[in-house]
Design a protein around this motif. Structure first.
Motif, PDB file in Angstrom:
ATOM      1  N   PHE A 104      21.255   1.308   1.436  1.00 27.52           N
ATOM      2  CA  PHE A 104      21.120   1.849   0.096  1.00 27.52           C
ATOM      3  C   PHE A 104      19.740   1.588  -0.471  1.00 27.52           C
ATOM      4  CE2 PHE A 104      25.631   0.738   0.492  1.00 27.52           C
ATOM      5  CZ  PHE A 104      26.183   1.995   0.317  1.00 27.52           C
ATOM      6  N   LYS A 105      19.263   2.546  -1.227  1.00 25.65           N
ATOM      7  CA  LYS A 105      18.050   2.353  -2.012  1.00 25.65           C
ATOM      8  C   LYS A 105      18.522   2.217  -3.458  1.00 25.65           C
ATOM      9  CE  LYS A 105      13.652   4.207  -3.257  1.00 25.65           C
ATOM     10  NZ  LYS A 105      12.457   4.108  -2.492  1.00 25.65           N
ATOM     11  N   VAL A 106      18.231   1.085  -4.042  1.00 26.69           N
ATOM     12  CA  VAL A 106      18.696   0.800  -5.395  1.00 26.69           C
ATOM     13  C   VAL A 106      17.601   1.192  -6.378  1.00 26.69           C
ATOM     14  CG1 VAL A 106      19.502  -0.999  -6.955  1.00 26.69           C
ATOM     15  CG2 VAL A 106      20.144  -1.075  -4.554  1.00 26.69           C
ATOM     16  N   VAL A 107      17.934   2.081  -7.295  1.00 22.87           N
ATOM     17  CA  VAL A 107      17.010   2.530  -8.329  1.00 22.87           C
ATOM     18  C   VAL A 107      17.621   2.156  -9.676  1.00 22.87           C
ATOM     19  CG1 VAL A 107      15.844   4.506  -9.370  1.00 22.87           C
ATOM     20  CG2 VAL A 107      16.239   4.451  -6.901  1.00 22.87           C
ATOM     21  N   VAL A 108      16.878   1.399 -10.470  1.00 22.14           N
ATOM     22  CA  VAL A 108      17.368   0.959 -11.774  1.00 22.14           C
ATOM     23  C   VAL A 108      16.437   1.506 -12.847  1.00 22.14           C
ATOM     24  CG1 VAL A 108      17.921  -1.035 -13.211  1.00 22.14           C
ATOM     25  CG2 VAL A 108      18.297  -1.144 -10.747  1.00 22.14           C
ATOM     26  N   LEU A 109      17.015   2.179 -13.829  1.00 18.52           N
ATOM     27  CA  LEU A 109      16.252   2.743 -14.933  1.00 18.52           C
ATOM     28  C   LEU A 109      16.822   2.184 -16.228  1.00 18.52           C
ATOM     29  CD1 LEU A 109      14.211   4.827 -16.092  1.00 18.52           C
ATOM     30  CD2 LEU A 109      16.076   6.468 -16.042  1.00 18.52           C
ATOM     31  N   VAL A 110      15.997   1.490 -16.997  1.00 14.81           N
ATOM     32  CA  VAL A 110      16.420   0.910 -18.266  1.00 14.81           C
ATOM     33  C   VAL A 110      15.541   1.481 -19.363  1.00 14.81           C
ATOM     34  CG1 VAL A 110      16.661  -1.217 -19.601  1.00 14.81           C
ATOM     35  CG2 VAL A 110      17.205  -1.212 -17.174  1.00 14.81           C
ATOM     36  N   MET A 111      16.181   1.995 -20.416  1.00 10.09           N
ATOM     37  CA  MET A 111      15.458   2.507 -21.579  1.00 10.09           C
ATOM     38  C   MET A 111      16.013   1.826 -22.819  1.00 10.09           C
ATOM     39  SD  MET A 111      15.219   6.563 -20.662  1.00 10.09           S
ATOM     40  CE  MET A 111      15.067   6.931 -22.359  1.00 10.09           C
ATOM     41  N   GLN A 123      12.353  -7.086 -17.475  1.00 11.28           N
ATOM     42  CA  GLN A 123      13.195  -8.226 -17.094  1.00 11.28           C
ATOM     43  C   GLN A 123      14.617  -7.782 -16.755  1.00 11.28           C
ATOM     44  OE1 GLN A 123      13.476 -11.129 -20.195  1.00 11.28           O
ATOM     45  NE2 GLN A 123      14.502 -12.627 -18.894  1.00 11.28           N
ATOM     46  N   ILE A 124      15.194  -6.890 -17.559  1.00 17.56           N
ATOM     47  CA  ILE A 124      16.555  -6.389 -17.298  1.00 17.56           C
ATOM     48  C   ILE A 124      16.584  -5.601 -15.996  1.00 17.56           C
ATOM     49  CG2 ILE A 124      18.321  -4.790 -18.126  1.00 17.56           C
ATOM     50  CD1 ILE A 124      17.586  -5.668 -20.973  1.00 17.56           C
ATOM     51  N   THR A 125      15.570  -4.760 -15.783  1.00 17.68           N
ATOM     52  CA  THR A 125      15.504  -3.954 -14.559  1.00 17.68           C
ATOM     53  C   THR A 125      15.479  -4.834 -13.319  1.00 17.68           C
ATOM     54  OG1 THR A 125      14.314  -2.223 -15.740  1.00 17.68           O
ATOM     55  CG2 THR A 125      14.177  -2.190 -13.353  1.00 17.68           C
ATOM     56  N   GLU A 126      14.627  -5.824 -13.303  1.00 20.40           N
ATOM     57  CA  GLU A 126      14.513  -6.710 -12.138  1.00 20.40           C
ATOM     58  C   GLU A 126      15.784  -7.539 -11.933  1.00 20.40           C
ATOM     59  OE1 GLU A 126      12.237  -6.825  -9.732  1.00 20.40           O
ATOM     60  OE2 GLU A 126      11.360  -5.092 -10.740  1.00 20.40           O
ATOM     61  N   THR A 127      16.391  -7.988 -13.016  1.00 18.35           N
ATOM     62  CA  THR A 127      17.619  -8.781 -12.893  1.00 18.35           C
ATOM     63  C   THR A 127      18.755  -7.958 -12.296  1.00 18.35           C
ATOM     64  OG1 THR A 127      16.954 -10.064 -14.827  1.00 18.35           O
ATOM     65  CG2 THR A 127      19.251 -10.230 -14.151  1.00 18.35           C
ATOM     66  N   LYS A 139      30.582   1.818   1.915  1.00 15.85           N
ATOM     67  CA  LYS A 139      30.398   2.566   0.680  1.00 15.85           C
ATOM     68  C   LYS A 139      29.893   1.646  -0.423  1.00 15.85           C
ATOM     69  CE  LYS A 139      33.519   6.302   1.608  1.00 15.85           C
ATOM     70  NZ  LYS A 139      34.669   7.056   1.186  1.00 15.85           N
ATOM     71  N   PHE A 140      29.183   2.235  -1.349  1.00 21.65           N
ATOM     72  CA  PHE A 140      28.566   1.468  -2.428  1.00 21.65           C
ATOM     73  C   PHE A 140      29.644   0.878  -3.335  1.00 21.65           C
ATOM     74  CE2 PHE A 140      26.452   0.912  -6.503  1.00 21.65           C
ATOM     75  CZ  PHE A 140      25.324   0.243  -6.112  1.00 21.65           C
ATOM     76  N   PRO A 141      29.558  -0.421  -3.644  1.00 12.54           N
ATOM     77  CA  PRO A 141      30.558  -1.065  -4.503  1.00 12.54           C
ATOM     78  C   PRO A 141      30.293  -0.761  -5.986  1.00 12.54           C
ATOM     79  CG  PRO A 141      28.969  -2.684  -3.769  1.00 12.54           C
ATOM     80  CD  PRO A 141      28.622  -1.385  -3.090  1.00 12.54           C
ATOM     81  N   THR A 142      30.778   0.379  -6.440  1.00 13.75           N
ATOM     82  CA  THR A 142      30.501   0.849  -7.791  1.00 13.75           C
ATOM     83  C   THR A 142      31.006  -0.114  -8.859  1.00 13.75           C
ATOM     84  OG1 THR A 142      30.739   3.086  -6.952  1.00 13.75           O
ATOM     85  CG2 THR A 142      30.757   2.828  -9.322  1.00 13.75           C
ATOM     86  N   LYS A 143      32.216  -0.583  -8.725  1.00 12.75           N
ATOM     87  CA  LYS A 143      32.804  -1.471  -9.728  1.00 12.75           C
ATOM     88  C   LYS A 143      32.003  -2.768  -9.861  1.00 12.75           C
ATOM     89  CE  LYS A 143      35.932  -2.952 -12.567  1.00 12.75           C
ATOM     90  NZ  LYS A 143      35.608  -2.816 -13.953  1.00 12.75           N
ATOM     91  N   LYS A 144      31.586  -3.344  -8.746  1.00 13.62           N
ATOM     92  CA  LYS A 144      30.801  -4.583  -8.793  1.00 13.62           C
ATOM     93  C   LYS A 144      29.445  -4.350  -9.451  1.00 13.62           C
ATOM     94  CE  LYS A 144      32.947  -6.697  -4.786  1.00 13.62           C
ATOM     95  NZ  LYS A 144      32.756  -7.205  -3.440  1.00 13.62           N
ATOM     96  N   ALA A 145      28.819  -3.201  -9.177  1.00 12.62           N
ATOM     97  CA  ALA A 145      27.532  -2.885  -9.788  1.00 12.62           C
ATOM     98  C   ALA A 145      27.684  -2.689 -11.300  1.00 12.62           C
ATOM     99  CB  ALA A 145      26.927  -1.645  -9.146  1.00 12.62           C
ATOM    100  N   GLU A 146      28.766  -2.041 -11.726  1.00 12.73           N
ATOM    101  CA  GLU A 146      29.009  -1.861 -13.158  1.00 12.73           C
ATOM    102  C   GLU A 146      29.223  -3.205 -13.847  1.00 12.73           C
ATOM    103  OE1 GLU A 146      32.256   0.838 -13.664  1.00 12.73           O
ATOM    104  OE2 GLU A 146      31.088   2.563 -12.994  1.00 12.73           O
ATOM    105  N   ASP A 147      29.951  -4.095 -13.206  1.00 12.66           N
ATOM    106  CA  ASP A 147      30.175  -5.432 -13.773  1.00 12.66           C
ATOM    107  C   ASP A 147      28.863  -6.208 -13.905  1.00 12.66           C
ATOM    108  OD1 ASP A 147      32.869  -4.893 -13.931  1.00 12.66           O
ATOM    109  OD2 ASP A 147      33.379  -5.972 -12.087  1.00 12.66           O
ATOM    110  N   ILE A 148      28.001  -6.087 -12.912  1.00  9.53           N
ATOM    111  CA  ILE A 148      26.692  -6.750 -12.970  1.00  9.53           C
ATOM    112  C   ILE A 148      25.881  -6.210 -14.141  1.00  9.53           C
ATOM    113  CG2 ILE A 148      24.472  -6.955 -11.786  1.00  9.53           C
ATOM    114  CD1 ILE A 148      26.084  -7.140  -9.153  1.00  9.53           C
ATOM    115  N   MET A 149      25.862  -4.883 -14.302  1.00  8.11           N
ATOM    116  CA  MET A 149      25.101  -4.289 -15.404  1.00  8.11           C
ATOM    117  C   MET A 149      25.642  -4.719 -16.757  1.00  8.11           C
ATOM    118  SD  MET A 149      24.134  -0.451 -14.113  1.00  8.11           S
ATOM    119  CE  MET A 149      25.729  -0.002 -13.467  1.00  8.11           C
ATOM    120  N   LYS A 150      26.945  -4.722 -16.913  1.00 11.43           N
ATOM    121  CA  LYS A 150      27.535  -5.141 -18.187  1.00 11.43           C
ATOM    122  C   LYS A 150      27.181  -6.587 -18.505  1.00 11.43           C
ATOM    123  CE  LYS A 150      31.456  -1.988 -18.145  1.00 11.43           C
ATOM    124  NZ  LYS A 150      32.908  -1.865 -17.973  1.00 11.43           N
ATOM    125  N   ASN A 151      27.281  -7.465 -17.525  1.00 10.12           N
ATOM    126  CA  ASN A 151      26.965  -8.877 -17.757  1.00 10.12           C
ATOM    127  C   ASN A 151      25.500  -9.082 -18.128  1.00 10.12           C
ATOM    128  OD1 ASN A 151      29.568  -9.728 -17.259  1.00 10.12           O
ATOM    129  ND2 ASN A 151      29.194 -10.073 -15.082  1.00 10.12           N
TER     130      ASN A 151
END
Length: 133
Positions: free
Chosen positions: A103-110, A84-88, A50-62
């Motif tokens: 998983f297919k990771v889709v990142v959208l930054v506005m 730059q934020i999207t790729e990181t 299963k997708f590690p939601t908490k770890k992904a949220e921590d990465i985004m916050k950092n």
């Protein structure tokens, strides 16, 4: 019995059966008919996959804190900053998932100026509440 027939010391390093037909003929008789298996499809992810939601949220916050904490809005730099934020975020989440993931990771930054107005964003995707978070 095969164990009584085999004698070691053949010219190719394989056991000899003592017959002129050779070792491979004896083994073919023991294999039997070949079994053809159907394709298997996973309909649901395993608990360990299963997708590690908490770890992904921590990465985004950092990433957001490091890139946007002391930044002022500038329309000139927003295009490069969003890329730059999207790729990181994408590379760090993929690194966290490892190489054996489905998983297919889709990142959208506005990024926009905050003048008290609202923003509406629309997107379409397939969403399964049991598995997608």
């Amino acid at each position: 019995r095969i164990s009584n027939i085999r004698q070691f010391g053949g010219s190719q390093g394989r056991p000899s059966t003592g017959s002129s037909t050779g070792y491979s003929d004896l083994e073919e008789g023991l294999k039997g008919p070949q079994v053809v298996l159907e394709n298997t499809y996973q309909l649901a992810p395993k608990d360990s996959q299963k997708f590690p939601t908490k770890k992904a949220e921590d990465i985004m916050k950092n990433v957001f804190l490091t890139h946007l904490l002391d930044s002022k809005f500038s329309s000139d730099t927003c295009k490069n900053l969003t890329t730059q934020i999207t790729e990181t975020v994408k590379t760090q989440v993929k690194a966290e998932l490892g190489s054996n993931n489905r998983f297919k990771v889709v990142v959208l930054v506005m990024i926009g100026a905050n003048f008290g107005q609202g923003a509406r964003v629309a997107s379409r995707c397939l969403w399964y509440p049991q598995y997608d978070r």
